[in-house]
Design a protein around this motif. Sequence first.
Motif, PDB file in Angstrom:
ATOM      1  N   PRO A   1       0.829  -1.215   0.000  1.00  0.00           N
ATOM      2  CA  PRO A   1       0.000   0.000   0.000  1.00  0.00           C
ATOM      3  C   PRO A   1       0.864   1.267   0.000  1.00  0.00           C
ATOM      4  N   ASP A   2       2.148   1.142   0.331  1.00  0.00           N
ATOM      5  CA  ASP A   2       3.056   2.297   0.378  1.00  0.00           C
ATOM      6  C   ASP A   2       3.846   2.455  -0.917  1.00  0.00           C
ATOM      7  N   ILE A   3       3.440   1.762  -1.985  1.00  0.00           N
ATOM      8  CA  ILE A   3       4.308   1.637  -3.166  1.00  0.00           C
ATOM      9  C   ILE A   3       4.680   2.978  -3.802  1.00  0.00           C
ATOM     10  N   ARG A   4       3.769   3.915  -3.815  1.00  0.00           N
ATOM     11  CA  ARG A   4       4.083   5.183  -4.489  1.00  0.00           C
ATOM     12  C   ARG A   4       5.281   5.852  -3.833  1.00  0.00           C
ATOM     13  N   GLY A   5       5.245   5.987  -2.519  1.00  0.00           N
ATOM     14  CA  GLY A   5       6.359   6.599  -1.804  1.00  0.00           C
ATOM     15  C   GLY A   5       7.623   5.758  -1.914  1.00  0.00           C
ATOM     16  N   GLN A   6       7.465   4.448  -1.942  1.00  0.00           N
ATOM     17  CA  GLN A   6       8.630   3.560  -2.035  1.00  0.00           C
ATOM     18  C   GLN A   6       9.315   3.724  -3.387  1.00  0.00           C
ATOM     19  N   ILE A   7       8.543   3.870  -4.456  1.00  0.00           N
ATOM     20  CA  ILE A   7       9.136   4.089  -5.785  1.00  0.00           C
ATOM     21  C   ILE A   7       9.822   5.455  -5.835  1.00  0.00           C
ATOM     22  N   LEU A   8       9.158   6.470  -5.305  1.00  0.00           N
ATOM     23  CA  LEU A   8       9.746   7.821  -5.333  1.00  0.00           C
ATOM     24  C   LEU A   8      11.061   7.873  -4.552  1.00  0.00           C
ATOM     25  N   ALA A   9      11.207   7.020  -3.547  1.00  0.00           N
ATOM     26  CA  ALA A   9      12.411   7.035  -2.716  1.00  0.00           C
ATOM     27  C   ALA A   9      13.545   6.183  -3.296  1.00  0.00           C
ATOM     28  N   THR A  10      13.316   5.577  -4.467  1.00  0.00           N
ATOM     29  CA  THR A  10      14.295   4.627  -5.012  1.00  0.00           C
ATOM     30  C   THR A  10      14.827   5.133  -6.344  1.00  0.00           C
ATOM     31  N   PRO A  11      16.079   5.611  -6.379  1.00  0.00           N
ATOM     32  CA  PRO A  11      16.604   6.225  -7.599  1.00  0.00           C
ATOM     33  C   PRO A  11      16.554   5.297  -8.808  1.00  0.00           C
ATOM     34  N   GLU A  12      16.765   3.989  -8.597  1.00  0.00           N
ATOM     35  CA  GLU A  12      16.775   3.043  -9.731  1.00  0.00           C
ATOM     36  C   GLU A  12      15.411   2.943 -10.415  1.00  0.00           C
ATOM     37  N   LEU A  13      14.352   3.398  -9.748  1.00  0.00           N
ATOM     38  CA  LEU A  13      13.004   3.234 -10.305  1.00  0.00           C
ATOM     39  C   LEU A  13      12.474   4.529 -10.933  1.00  0.00           C
ATOM     40  N   THR A  14      13.377   5.510 -11.101  1.00  0.00           N
ATOM     41  CA  THR A  14      13.006   6.775 -11.737  1.00  0.00           C
ATOM     42  C   THR A  14      12.592   6.543 -13.190  1.00  0.00           C
ATOM     43  N   PRO A  15      11.473   7.112 -13.629  1.00  0.00           N
ATOM     44  CA  PRO A  15      11.046   6.915 -15.017  1.00  0.00           C
ATOM     45  C   PRO A  15      11.974   7.595 -16.032  1.00  0.00           C
ATOM     46  N   GLY A  16      11.913   7.159 -17.283  1.00  0.00           N
ATOM     47  CA  GLY A  16      12.701   7.750 -18.368  1.00  0.00           C
ATOM     48  C   GLY A  16      13.360   6.655 -19.183  1.00  0.00           C
ATOM     49  N   PRO A  17      14.095   6.937 -20.271  1.00  0.00           N
ATOM     50  CA  PRO A  17      14.286   8.281 -20.828  1.00  0.00           C
ATOM     51  C   PRO A  17      13.040   8.805 -21.559  1.00  0.00           C
ATOM     52  N   GLY A  18      12.237   7.911 -22.106  1.00  0.00           N
ATOM     53  CA  GLY A  18      10.991   8.376 -22.745  1.00  0.00           C
ATOM     54  C   GLY A  18      10.059   8.904 -21.667  1.00  0.00           C
ATOM     55  N   ARG A  19       9.131   9.757 -22.044  1.00  0.00           N
ATOM     56  CA  ARG A  19       8.327  10.435 -21.023  1.00  0.00           C
ATOM     57  C   ARG A  19       7.415   9.496 -20.250  1.00  0.00           C
ATOM     58  N   ARG A  20       7.080   8.349 -20.825  1.00  0.00           N
ATOM     59  CA  ARG A  20       6.285   7.380 -20.082  1.00  0.00           C
ATOM     60  C   ARG A  20       7.016   6.035 -19.965  1.00  0.00           C
ATOM     61  N   ASP A  21       8.369   6.078 -20.026  1.00  0.00           N
ATOM     62  CA  ASP A  21       9.136   4.850 -19.802  1.00  0.00           C
ATOM     63  C   ASP A  21       9.321   4.636 -18.307  1.00  0.00           C
ATOM     64  N   THR A  22       9.247   3.407 -17.891  1.00  0.00           N
ATOM     65  CA  THR A  22       9.563   3.084 -16.506  1.00  0.00           C
ATOM     66  C   THR A  22      10.484   1.866 -16.494  1.00  0.00           C
ATOM     67  N   PRO A  23      11.464   1.864 -15.596  1.00  0.00           N
ATOM     68  CA  PRO A  23      12.300   0.660 -15.497  1.00  0.00           C
ATOM     69  C   PRO A  23      11.564  -0.522 -14.871  1.00  0.00           C
ATOM     70  N   ILE A  24      10.338  -0.290 -14.374  1.00  0.00           N
ATOM     71  CA  ILE A  24       9.595  -1.383 -13.723  1.00  0.00           C
ATOM     72  C   ILE A  24       8.858  -2.200 -14.785  1.00  0.00           C
ATOM     73  N   SER A  25       9.314  -3.444 -14.966  1.00  0.00           N
ATOM     74  CA  SER A  25       8.708  -4.302 -15.998  1.00  0.00           C
ATOM     75  C   SER A  25       7.545  -5.109 -15.483  1.00  0.00           C
ATOM     76  N   GLY A  26       7.556  -5.414 -14.197  1.00  0.00           N
ATOM     77  CA  GLY A  26       6.499  -6.284 -13.704  1.00  0.00           C
ATOM     78  C   GLY A  26       6.477  -6.369 -12.195  1.00  0.00           C
ATOM     79  N   VAL A  27       5.514  -7.128 -11.710  1.00  0.00           N
ATOM     80  CA  VAL A  27       5.314  -7.334 -10.277  1.00  0.00           C
ATOM     81  C   VAL A  27       5.116  -8.822 -10.041  1.00  0.00           C
ATOM     82  N   LEU A  28       5.876  -9.373  -9.111  1.00  0.00           N
ATOM     83  CA  LEU A  28       5.663 -10.770  -8.718  1.00  0.00           C
ATOM     84  C   LEU A  28       4.965 -10.778  -7.366  1.00  0.00           C
ATOM     85  N   LEU A  29       3.892 -11.532  -7.258  1.00  0.00           N
ATOM     86  CA  LEU A  29       3.158 -11.576  -5.994  1.00  0.00           C
ATOM     87  C   LEU A  29       3.479 -12.867  -5.250  1.00  0.00           C
ATOM     88  N   SER A  30       3.792 -12.724  -3.957  1.00  0.00           N
ATOM     89  CA  SER A  30       4.085 -13.933  -3.165  1.00  0.00           C
ATOM     90  C   SER A  30       2.867 -14.395  -2.374  1.00  0.00           C
TER      91      SER A  30
END
Length: 303
Positions: free
Chosen positions: A55-84
């Motif tokens: 539930p805290d994912i938005r803040g967690q992504i913002l706090a993680t430099p590796e997950l910064t979007p780019g270079p395209g304006r809607r590119d994200t380094p996040i390819s997927g989500v694995l659920l345990s």
Amino acid sequence: MRVRVLGTAAGGGYPQWNCACAECARARADGVARGQDCLAVSGDGRRWHLVNASPDIRGQILATPELTPGPGRRDTPISGVLLSTAELDHTLGLLALREGSTLNVYAPVPVQAALTEAFPVRRVLAGYGSPRWQTIDPGTPLTLDERLEVTAIRLSAKRPRYASAVAAPRDPNGAHGAVDAWVVAYRFHDLVTGGVLVYAPCLAEWTERFDAALASADYALLDGTCFSDDEMNSRTGGGRGSRQMGHLPIADSLLRLSQRRGPRVLFTHLNNTNPVLNPDSAEYAAVLAAGADIAADGQLLEL
Ligand code: MLT
Ligand code: MN
Ligand code: ZN
């Protein structure tokens, strides 16, 4: 492989909004906090996979430099989500990722059933974009990027409380042993460095299968919900036992770990009642004495 620990608290976070237990009170007084259990993992350092969506994912992504979007304006380094699991602390964040319409969401069959029926995230998200839902078959390795492989390990058939009435799911692909995989661990393997990480935030029982999965692991992020079985009750005056909630207490895991040579262990999914959150506690000293530690939000592991 690179692993960013995005959050280390159990459901409710630390401190929890309605809790004045000793640890939550201390967190408020000291101004410290932990987000709910979540990871980001990458083999090539460019493409990242979230492991669970807290539930805290938005803040967690913002706090993680590796997950910064780019270079395209809607590119994200996040390819997927694995659920345990399908637990709310691992899935509520999917709703906050609704703008990422092409995400791959990987989940075992029963988790997908829960997210289709009792908590219909799948239907809700379909109105916003088209996440690709992929079935995780425990025991079958899956390639996430050119050097990162992941294998799910079936842990238990413990369902979320909201999903108690979900019909026994049928596996559309005939995947072996998948229909009761309500809770899995993930074993990540870097094919270049040989590094292995096991992530098991909801470990009900230390089975032989799980013990085997720890063999040759460099790091294990393990269930650290409670230190002792009666902790919720003794610290809040109510609540179920840790084992009954599907969480092996840390004290039990330390005993197991003392009987084997093993990976470097970091406990995560820490409930806000857990005395290990207090660095001056005897329980935290016991974790350190066993050669283990507790994970920290934002921690980077390189394997
Ligand atoms: C659990 O880990 O047992 C659940 O996430 C509990 C909860 O619903 O918060
Ligand atoms: Mn949880
Ligand atoms: Zn508390």
